[in-house]
Design a protein around this motif. Structure first.
Motif, PDB file in Angstrom:
ATOM      1  N   HIS A 124       0.842  -1.201   0.000  1.00 55.11           N
ATOM      2  CA  HIS A 124       0.000   0.000   0.000  1.00 55.11           C
ATOM      3  C   HIS A 124       0.877   1.251   0.000  1.00 55.11           C
ATOM      4  CE1 HIS A 124      -3.501  -2.542   1.238  1.00 55.11           C
ATOM      5  NE2 HIS A 124      -4.192  -1.594   0.628  1.00 55.11           N
ATOM      6  N   GLU A 155       1.233   4.769  -1.988  1.00 53.49           N
ATOM      7  CA  GLU A 155       0.945   5.995  -1.239  1.00 53.49           C
ATOM      8  C   GLU A 155       2.113   6.984  -1.246  1.00 53.49           C
ATOM      9  OE1 GLU A 155      -0.149   4.345   2.496  1.00 53.49           O
ATOM     10  OE2 GLU A 155      -2.006   3.462   1.712  1.00 53.49           O
ATOM     11  N   TYR A 158      -3.767  12.817  -1.838  1.00 54.23           N
ATOM     12  CA  TYR A 158      -3.848  11.368  -1.655  1.00 54.23           C
ATOM     13  C   TYR A 158      -2.779  10.900  -0.679  1.00 54.23           C
ATOM     14  CZ  TYR A 158      -3.099   6.414  -2.692  1.00 54.23           C
ATOM     15  OH  TYR A 158      -2.913   5.055  -2.580  1.00 54.23           O
ATOM     16  N   LYS A 192      -3.652  12.056   2.958  1.00 55.68           N
ATOM     17  CA  LYS A 192      -4.786  11.354   3.555  1.00 55.68           C
ATOM     18  C   LYS A 192      -4.447   9.906   3.891  1.00 55.68           C
ATOM     19  CE  LYS A 192      -8.527  14.183   1.628  1.00 55.68           C
ATOM     20  NZ  LYS A 192      -9.685  14.241   0.692  1.00 55.68           N
ATOM     21  N   THR A 193      -3.720   9.240   3.010  1.00 55.05           N
ATOM     22  CA  THR A 193      -3.369   7.840   3.290  1.00 55.05           C
ATOM     23  C   THR A 193      -2.334   7.745   4.428  1.00 55.05           C
ATOM     24  OG1 THR A 193      -1.761   7.909   1.456  1.00 55.05           O
ATOM     25  CG2 THR A 193      -3.938   6.969   0.999  1.00 55.05           C
ATOM     26  N   ARG A 250      -2.820   5.662   7.907  1.00 53.28           N
ATOM     27  CA  ARG A 250      -1.839   4.716   8.420  1.00 53.28           C
ATOM     28  C   ARG A 250      -1.429   5.065   9.846  1.00 53.28           C
ATOM     29  NH1 ARG A 250       1.161   5.010   4.492  1.00 53.28           N
ATOM     30  NH2 ARG A 250       2.826   6.403   5.184  1.00 53.28           N
ATOM     31  N   TRP A 264     -10.334   1.093   7.482  1.00 53.66           N
ATOM     32  CA  TRP A 264      -9.037   1.564   6.974  1.00 53.66           C
ATOM     33  C   TRP A 264      -8.833   1.148   5.525  1.00 53.66           C
ATOM     34  CZ3 TRP A 264      -3.682  -0.455   9.122  1.00 53.66           C
ATOM     35  CH2 TRP A 264      -2.641   0.238   8.489  1.00 53.66           C
ATOM     36  N   ALA A 292      -8.888   3.636   2.225  1.00 53.86           N
ATOM     37  CA  ALA A 292      -7.664   3.745   1.424  1.00 53.86           C
ATOM     38  C   ALA A 292      -7.918   3.345  -0.023  1.00 53.86           C
ATOM     39  CB  ALA A 292      -6.570   2.877   2.033  1.00 53.86           C
TER      40      ALA A 292
END
Length: 347
Positions: free
Chosen positions: A61, A65, A74, A77-78, A82, A106, A110
């Protein structure tokens, strides 16, 4: 080094829950040989490093990210997601039922954010190429041993399967040889733009309820009753839930990567072997060599992940067999990456 020497001299960073019971099960592995062995493993921070020199290794991920191809909004926010949910995921004092609800939130949030970025299929290679993700030390040596004997490895990842697949292709000399994957695969429309995911959502704590979806793999490997299961979270223990404990001999190996003092007792209670090492899987490599009566030195030569393993130098016939592989085209087009729906994910 024989098995007893390895276990008795494992060091302070290797914890064994029940040495006597473990030795009995591993003797069965020795007696049965490689034909009855299979590997069932998590990916992020199990096959890949957790960290190196104090710097966190990205998950699949996080590979997306942190990419410069996507918007700052993006990435921000990610990152916030996390920072909020990762401590919850790793906190053993929180019940699994409570964690599951939060993990779904979550992962779902995402994935919705990723969908808004309209990632292109053509971008996947460059996203992985620019990332700092690395396999653990001794991973290639471990793969050399299992590829030499065609031992299947099922990778069960709650990450992004499309990224998992590309990491294998770019950063491992053995690519996808003898590997199958259950994960969250990106779906692309006819224009090559990400428009959703294949199959049901897989998160850290529902692997036990989604592993049965890949019936083909478990049917094909049903005679391989000896299973090395590897993970780095307590949720990874569920990967073997659909395997009958009366039929299968499962040895569970856990990598304790985070908040070791707080989590150690929980891991030692749950896993047969616990390894406190954020970078290496040397112990697993040596254990595998012991179980298969293989000399570790025959599989210690480094292989350049950017070149084909077929052309690498060898140290004798066993190592030469380890480097035997189909062409890259055959690897990519073969049935190697399995989405949760059981549909092969191909180019």
């Amino acid at each position: 080094m024989n098995l007893d020497n390895l276990l008795q001299n494992a060091g302070s960073k290797i914890h064994i829950k029940d040495p006597g019971k473990l030795r009995t099960v591993l003797q069965q592995y020795l007696d049965d040989g490689h034909h009855l062995l299979q590997i069932l493993t998590d990916f992020d921070r199990t096959l890949t490093k957790h960290s190196s020199n104090g710097e966190l290794n990205p998950s699949t991920h996080a590979v997306l990210e942190s990419s410069g191809l996507f918007s700052a909004d993006y990435r921000d926010k990610t990152t916030n997601l996390r920072n909020k949910y990762y401590p919850i995921e790793m906190d053993p004092s929180i019940s699994q039922a409570e964690k599951e609800e939060l993990m779904i939130k979550w992962w779902s949030t995402a994935h919705k954010l990723l969908l808004q970025e309209e990632i292109k299929k053509a971008d996947i290679q460059s996203v992985v190429k620019e990332s700092s993700v690395k396999f653990r030390n001794f991973y290639e040596n471990f793969r050399s041993v299992i590829c030499a004997r065609s031992i299947p490895m099922l990778v069960f990842s709650a990450g992004i399967g499309t990224i998992v697949r590309e990491i294998f292709l770019q950063k491992s000399a053995y690519r996808l040889q003898n590997v199958e994957i259950i994960s969250n695969f990106l779906h692309f429309n006819n224009a090559g733009v990400h428009d959703g995911f294949e199959g049901p959502l897989i998160h850290t704590f529902n692997k036990g309820r989604t592993s049965h979806l890949n019936k083909e793999y478990f049917t094909r490997t049903a005679k391989r009753k000896n299973v090395l299961l590897m993970g780095d979270t307590l949720g990874d223990l569920e990967m073997g839930n659909n395997l009958d404990s009366d039929k299968y001999n499962i040895v569970k190996i856990g990598f304790l990567n985070d908040k070791n003092e707080q989590n150690r007792a929980f891991y030692v209670k749950s896993y047969d072997i616990v390894i406190e090492d954020p970078e290496s899987m040397e112990f697993v490599f040596k254990l595998l060599c012991c179980l298969l009566n293989v000399k570790p030195e025959d599989h210690l030569e480094e292989v350049d992940s950017k070149s084909s393993p077929c052309s690498a130098k060898t140290n004798g016939p066993v190592h030469a067999r380890a480097l035997t592989c189909p062409s890259p085209e055959a690897e990519i087009s073969g049935i190697v990456c399995i989405s949760p729906t059981g549909v092969t994910a191909q180019e």
